[in-house]
Design a protein around this motif. Structure first.
Motif, PDB file in Angstrom:
ATOM      1  N   THR A 148      14.737   6.902  14.434  1.00  0.00           N
ATOM      2  CA  THR A 148      13.290   6.697  14.853  1.00  0.00           C
ATOM      3  C   THR A 148      12.459   7.421  13.578  1.00  0.00           C
ATOM      4  N   TYR A 149      12.815   8.301  13.836  1.00  0.00           N
ATOM      5  CA  TYR A 149      11.552   9.309  13.491  1.00  0.00           C
ATOM      6  C   TYR A 149      11.776   8.906  11.378  1.00  0.00           C
ATOM      7  N   LYS A 150      12.859   8.785  11.231  1.00  0.00           N
ATOM      8  CA  LYS A 150      13.382   8.299  10.099  1.00  0.00           C
ATOM      9  C   LYS A 150      12.547   7.397   9.833  1.00  0.00           C
ATOM     10  N   THR A 151      12.756   6.754   9.930  1.00  0.00           N
ATOM     11  CA  THR A 151      11.811   4.724   9.701  1.00  0.00           C
ATOM     12  C   THR A 151       9.859   5.447  10.026  1.00  0.00           C
ATOM     13  N   ALA A 152       9.741   6.150  11.556  1.00  0.00           N
ATOM     14  CA  ALA A 152       8.316   6.011  11.836  1.00  0.00           C
ATOM     15  C   ALA A 152       7.897   7.246  10.576  1.00  0.00           C
ATOM     16  N   ILE A 153       8.197   7.750   9.840  1.00  0.00           N
ATOM     17  CA  ILE A 153       7.769   8.655   9.307  1.00  0.00           C
ATOM     18  C   ILE A 153       7.098   8.364   8.076  1.00  0.00           C
ATOM     19  N   ALA A 154       5.608   8.744   7.454  1.00  0.00           N
ATOM     20  CA  ALA A 154       5.522   7.763   5.664  1.00  0.00           C
ATOM     21  C   ALA A 154       4.744   8.796   5.026  1.00  0.00           C
ATOM     22  N   ILE A 155       5.211   8.987   4.216  1.00  0.00           N
ATOM     23  CA  ILE A 155       4.947   9.774   2.805  1.00  0.00           C
ATOM     24  C   ILE A 155       3.811   9.054   1.411  1.00  0.00           C
ATOM     25  N   GLY A 156       3.022   9.464   0.741  1.00  0.00           N
ATOM     26  CA  GLY A 156       2.223   8.915  -0.075  1.00  0.00           C
ATOM     27  C   GLY A 156       1.369   9.608  -1.088  1.00  0.00           C
ATOM     28  N   THR A 157       1.277   9.410  -1.974  1.00  0.00           N
ATOM     29  CA  THR A 157       0.413  10.353  -2.711  1.00  0.00           C
ATOM     30  C   THR A 157      -1.531  10.144  -1.853  1.00  0.00           C
ATOM     31  N   PHE A 158      -1.560  11.728  -2.235  1.00  0.00           N
ATOM     32  CA  PHE A 158      -3.153  11.655  -1.652  1.00  0.00           C
ATOM     33  C   PHE A 158      -4.017  10.477  -2.090  1.00  0.00           C
ATOM     34  N   SER A 159      -4.180  10.473  -3.587  1.00  0.00           N
ATOM     35  CA  SER A 159      -5.393   9.943  -4.364  1.00  0.00           C
ATOM     36  C   SER A 159      -3.751   9.623  -6.000  1.00  0.00           C
ATOM     37  N   GLU A 160      -5.073   9.169  -6.171  1.00  0.00           N
ATOM     38  CA  GLU A 160      -4.511   8.474  -7.407  1.00  0.00           C
ATOM     39  C   GLU A 160      -4.952   9.506  -8.800  1.00  0.00           C
ATOM     40  N   SER A 161      -5.541  10.405  -9.132  1.00  0.00           N
ATOM     41  CA  SER A 161      -6.242  11.591  -9.321  1.00  0.00           C
ATOM     42  C   SER A 161      -5.961  12.533  -8.946  1.00  0.00           C
ATOM     43  N   SER A 162      -4.911  12.522  -7.665  1.00  0.00           N
ATOM     44  CA  SER A 162      -4.246  14.227  -7.023  1.00  0.00           C
ATOM     45  C   SER A 162      -2.778  13.370  -6.357  1.00  0.00           C
ATOM     46  N   ASN A 169      -0.294  15.031  -7.281  1.00  0.00           N
ATOM     47  CA  ASN A 169       0.750  15.683  -6.543  1.00  0.00           C
ATOM     48  C   ASN A 169      -0.226  16.733  -4.905  1.00  0.00           C
ATOM     49  N   ILE A 170      -0.574  15.775  -4.749  1.00  0.00           N
ATOM     50  CA  ILE A 170      -1.106  15.815  -3.157  1.00  0.00           C
ATOM     51  C   ILE A 170      -0.356  14.944  -2.230  1.00  0.00           C
ATOM     52  N   LEU A 171       0.520  15.069  -1.804  1.00  0.00           N
ATOM     53  CA  LEU A 171       0.845  14.201  -0.317  1.00  0.00           C
ATOM     54  C   LEU A 171       0.622  13.872   0.798  1.00  0.00           C
ATOM     55  N   ARG A 172       0.441  12.887   1.489  1.00  0.00           N
ATOM     56  CA  ARG A 172       0.376  12.932   2.585  1.00  0.00           C
ATOM     57  C   ARG A 172       0.900  12.631   3.660  1.00  0.00           C
ATOM     58  N   LEU A 173       1.647  13.723   4.220  1.00  0.00           N
ATOM     59  CA  LEU A 173       2.528  12.597   5.655  1.00  0.00           C
ATOM     60  C   LEU A 173       2.368  12.503   6.635  1.00  0.00           C
ATOM     61  N   GLN A 174       2.150  10.765   7.427  1.00  0.00           N
ATOM     62  CA  GLN A 174       1.968  10.619   8.413  1.00  0.00           C
ATOM     63  C   GLN A 174       2.990  10.500   9.654  1.00  0.00           C
ATOM     64  N   LEU A 175       2.725  10.383  10.609  1.00  0.00           N
ATOM     65  CA  LEU A 175       3.321  10.093  11.787  1.00  0.00           C
ATOM     66  C   LEU A 175       2.248   8.914  12.994  1.00  0.00           C
ATOM     67  N   ALA A 176       3.132   8.141  13.238  1.00  0.00           N
ATOM     68  CA  ALA A 176       2.593   7.345  14.324  1.00  0.00           C
ATOM     69  C   ALA A 176       3.470   7.539  15.846  1.00  0.00           C
ATOM     70  N   GLY A 177       2.560   8.064  16.920  1.00  0.00           N
ATOM     71  CA  GLY A 177       3.537   8.181  18.485  1.00  0.00           C
ATOM     72  C   GLY A 177       2.569   7.977  19.579  1.00  0.00           C
ATOM     73  N   HIS A 178       2.924   8.337  20.365  1.00  0.00           N
ATOM     74  CA  HIS A 178       2.350   8.023  21.994  1.00  0.00           C
ATOM     75  C   HIS A 178       2.620   9.203  22.515  1.00  0.00           C
ATOM     76  N   ASN A 179       2.684  10.610  21.704  1.00  0.00           N
ATOM     77  CA  ASN A 179       2.465  12.209  22.078  1.00  0.00           C
ATOM     78  C   ASN A 179       1.627  12.622  20.638  1.00  0.00           C
ATOM     79  N   LYS A 180       1.172  13.239  21.088  1.00  0.00           N
ATOM     80  CA  LYS A 180      -0.120  13.732  20.124  1.00  0.00           C
ATOM     81  C   LYS A 180       1.039  14.857  19.700  1.00  0.00           C
ATOM     82  N   ASP A 181       1.426  16.144  20.854  1.00  0.00           N
ATOM     83  CA  ASP A 181       1.551  16.907  20.604  1.00  0.00           C
ATOM     84  C   ASP A 181       3.219  16.638  19.935  1.00  0.00           C
TER      85      ASP A 181
END
Length: 826
Positions: free
Chosen positions: A234-248, A250-262
């Motif tokens: 579930t988490y393997k599928t849900a977690i997303a990663i991508g570059t922050f911007s074309e100019s950066s 080497n900066i990666l953004r990790l994103q995850l969605a769910g029902h509990n923010k903690d």
């Protein structure tokens, strides 16, 4: 009369879709549409209320070049992963691997949920639970079943369950194995104290209270365990990663969605921390292997050093020799240096030999020690070893995400083999060079040993032990220096993955449910669903609903309109002369005068009116009786003739018997005077149909009926013929020869459109002449059937405000009847 082409065009028009009629149908059913919209919005509200909120949070990490403040050309115990772009790709791949997510899930124990009962479902309270459950990983926990925890007081609680069956599945989170267990069926309750071991078939561990949380007696919580592999996936599928911007890049953004923010925050931060640690371990792999190699070599050197030290102490104690002359010491020092150089070269040779064997016998090349650990500075060897280790690490990383046999593995193996072949050739060349150097050193050592051969034996032995001791000490110092160098490199290494912005709950992050969209979808469904249903019903509906449909489908004129009127019998025009229905029949009488005037009827002869319809129930008899009544009330001597021999009706409203009638006259069983009845309505006589004959069509075709009609025309002013339905039998067509005018009854919301085509066809062939429509059950509508003017207003059965009430009796309907009528109309 129209020509046939015009009629055909009119029929074709009747088959086309009437958008205006559909629009009026929708407007007439606006309450139904409104109810559907309200229902859909209510459903959308409950969906929004029942759905859990979905949040999405993110974290930023950076990927940098190899960083080591102590890295120099001499401290080559490191290697490059292929630049920043190569590392970015590897990190993005690693985050989506099962291995990485298994580590994160296991460290956070996300396979265990803390729940409490909510309004619509059990809610995951995660860190808000006033206790923590310490799992016994050597035993199993029941899967996918909420185990209840009910606190009795601050130190005691109950574990309660209600299993339906005695069998369940459990999982051991130590080795992740799953197995079947036997659980207590039905209600189960057992009391425990805080911190006390819980050893149940379905739950094993300890419940520890949180020090900063208060316990409320009677409060219930639940523990639920999930399949480890399922949670990881579930988490393997849900977690997303991508570059922050074309100019950066080497900066990666990790994103995850769910029902509990903690839980989202902890997972993202644990992912960053574990990934950083893993990357540092991989970065230190070369230095770690080197330290292991040096430690193994140091063990042997340390043993030799200790042994030579003991030999020197023993020799001095026994031979009392503690020093030699300066000249001999100088020769011995030179000999020691040559032997030390020989030992260094021998170590290089030994390393190269082991490396050659390793390359030829092993498939995992990530454990190769740095060549610099034994003093090898050959650039080609250093480069090849570094490249092979790099490729081997890349292949190992690829194994997490790619199936064996893929073309990527073949390409990496090809590159590794190519580099390995180059390295093996370099090793052979370097071993030859080192061998030549060792041979030179052996000759120099032999010359110096020859100079010392003339010394006393005890001095020679002393010098030999001293050189061995010095060599061991020197080797020990060199290895310690190399080990220190590798340790410094390893300690100074920092991860190439840095946390730029860790995940944090600062409010917001809500991405679902999209309540506005749900309401919009509800509004659209609530509107278009009834519209579609109305469209289907309208498309499939083949009944006539309004006068506009008749005018569109037929050029036969509408003679009059009769509204719906509830009364105990059909004598409305006589017993309710001021009603709107009675007025509508008087309007029909007036319209018939224009038709009769256009007919060439002999003076003194009666006007004959035939009333028919398509099927039974359209108001044919009702119209016949009331039309005859209004003629009689106007002073016309009128007779109502019942010619519906199959289903006689008219006699019942006048409280007479149907024993004798037209049938008796036609078969010669009665005279005209015997079958004629004088009704209680002045100027109105009645001849019922009589008993039902077996051959009605043949009787109506006989000359006796012609004789009867001829006799009646001499006696009466108006003859009303109540005939059978035209759409069911052919009897009515036999009677058209006696009619000066024909009324075809159309009952709105009842008569089928196809019947108008039948009437059109009969008129076209001349079988029906001087035919007109009378609309029964007419209802005045503001959005349809308008444009017929003042005259048709009388046909509306409920009056029109003050003007209508001034001329017509007000219908006395109770509140109950009005509500019932409204429901029926809707």
């Amino acid at each position: 009369m129209r020509d046939y082409d015009e009629i055909d065009d009119q029929d074709a028009q009747g088959m086309s879709f009437d958008f205006r009629g559909f629009l009026f149908k929708v407007l007439n059913l606006w309450k139904f549409v409104l109810i559907c919209i309200g229902t859909a919005l209510l459903i959308a509200y409950f969906i929004n209320a029942r759905k859990q909120n979905v949040y999405r949070l993110d974290a930023l990490i950076s990927v940098d070049n190899d960083q080591n403040p102590f890295f120099t050309a001499n401290t080559s115990i490191s290697f490059n992963w292929g630049g920043v772009s190569g590392k970015v790709g590897k990190i993005m791949t690693a985050i989506k691997t099962r291995t990485h997510n298994e580590i994160v899930v296991d460290s956070l124990q996300y396979y265990m949920e803390y729940l409490e009962e909510g309004k619509y479902r059990k809610i995951d309270i995660y860190k808000k639970a006033p206790f923590r459950f310490v799992i016994d990983k050597s035993k199993g926990q029941v899967l996918n079943y909420p185990v209840g925890i009910r606190f009795l007081n601050a130190n005691e609680f109950e574990v309660f369950t209600a299993f339906e069956d005695t069998g369940a599945t459990a999982q051991n989170y130590g080795d992740k194995s799953k197995f079947g267990i036997t659980v207590p069926s039905g209600d189960f309750t057992k009391t425990f104290k805080s911190g006390e071991p819980i050893n149940l078939p379905f739950l094993n561990g300890r419940l520890v209270l949180q020090p900063d949380r208060s316990i409320k007696a009677g409060k219930e919580y639940f523990l639920q365990f999930s399949n480890f592999d399922g949670v990881v996936n579930t988490y393997k599928t849900a977690i997303a990663i991508g570059t922050f911007s074309e100019s950066s890049s080497n900066i990666l953004r990790l994103q995850l969605a769910g029902h509990n923010k903690d839980k989202i925050v902890d997972y993202l931060n644990a992912t960053s921390a574990i990934l950083s640690k893993t990357e540092l371990e991989r970065k230190n792999l070369y230095a770690t292997n080197t330290i292991k190699f040096i430690d193994s070599s140091l063990a042997a050197v340390n043993t030799n050093l200790k042994g030579f030290t003991d030999d020197m102490n023993t020799f001095r104690r026994e031979n009392k020799v503690f020093d030699v002359s300066t000249e001999i010491t100088q020769i011995s020092e030179e000999l020691r240096e040559f032997e030390l150089s020989k030992q260094e070269e021998a170590s290089k040779l030994d390393y190269l030999g082991n490396l050659e064997v390793y390359l030829n016998t092993k498939t995992d090349y990530t454990n190769i020690a740095a060549p610099t650990s034994v003093g090898i500075e050959e650039s080609n060897i250093l480069r090849s070893v570094s490249k092979i280790v790099e490729l081997a690490a890349e292949r190992q990383n690829l194994e997490y995400t790619t199936k064996e046999g893929s073309g990527l593995f073949k390409e990496l193996d090809r590159r590794i083999d190519s580099e390995k072949n180059v390295l093996l050739e370099t090793i052979n060349a370097t071993k030859g060079t080192i061998g030549v150097g060792i041979g030179t050193l052996n000759r120099k050592i032999a010359n110096l040993e020859a100079k010392l051969s003339g010394l006393p034996e005890d001095e020679q032995q002393f010098l030999k032990i001293q050189r061995q001791l010095d060599l061991s000490q020197e080797a020990y110092n060199i290895y310690m220096a190399k080990r220190s160098e590798a340790a410094i490199v390893k300690a100074a290494n920092i991860s190439d993955l840095g946390i730029v912005d860790e995940a944090k709950d600062i409010g917001g992050g809500l991405i679902g449910p999209n309540k506005s969209l749900n309401y919009m979808m509800g509004l659209m469904l609530g509107f278009f669903t009834p519209m579609f249903l109305i469209f289907i019903v309208y498309l499939l509906d083949n009944t006539i609903h309004g006068s506009d449909e008749i005018t569109r489908m037929s050029n036969i004129p509408i003679l009059g309109l009769v509204g719906k009127y509830r009364y105990k019998n059909n004598l409305v025009a006589y017993e309710k002369p001021k009603s709107a229905v009675a007025e509508s029949f008087r309007a029909i009488r007036s319209s018939l005068q224009f038709i009769f005037k256009n007919q060439k009827i002999e003076a003194g002869k009666a006007h004959t009116l035939m009333v028919t319809s398509s099927v039974s129930g359209e108001g044919k008899t009702f119209t016949s009786i009331n039309t005859a009544t209004v003629y009689a009330l106007s002073g016309k001597k009128t007779i109502l003739l019942g010619l519906d021999l199959r289903k006689p009706k008219i006699f019942d409203d006048f409280n007479i018997k149907n024993d004798k009638g037209v049938v008796n006259y036609l078969i010669g069983d009665g005279t005209l005077e015997e079958i004629t009845t004088h009704t209680h309505i002045e100027n109105l006589d009645l001849i019922p149909s009589g008993p039902i004959p077996p051959n009605p069509s043949e009787l109506l075709m006989s000359d006796h009926l012609k004789e009867l009609i001829g006799t009646l025309k001499e006696t009466y002013d108006v003859i009303i013929l109540d005939t059978p339905p035209l759409g069911l039998v052919t009897d009515a067509l036999e009677l058209t020869q006696y009619a000066d005018a024909t009324i075809f009854m159309v009952r709105l919301d009842y008569t089928k459109k196809g019947m108008l085509q039948l009437v059109n066809a009969k008129q076209r062939t001349g079988e029906l002449k001087n035919v007109s429509y009378v609309l029964n059950f007419y209802r005045h509508k503001n959005n349809s059937n308008y444009g017929y003017g003042y005259g048709y207003g009388y046909g509306y059965g409920y009056g029109y405000g003050v003007y209508g009430n001034a001329y017509h009796e007000k219908d006395d309907h109770s509140i109950f009847k009005r509500v019932k009528e409204f429901v029926k109309r809707f």
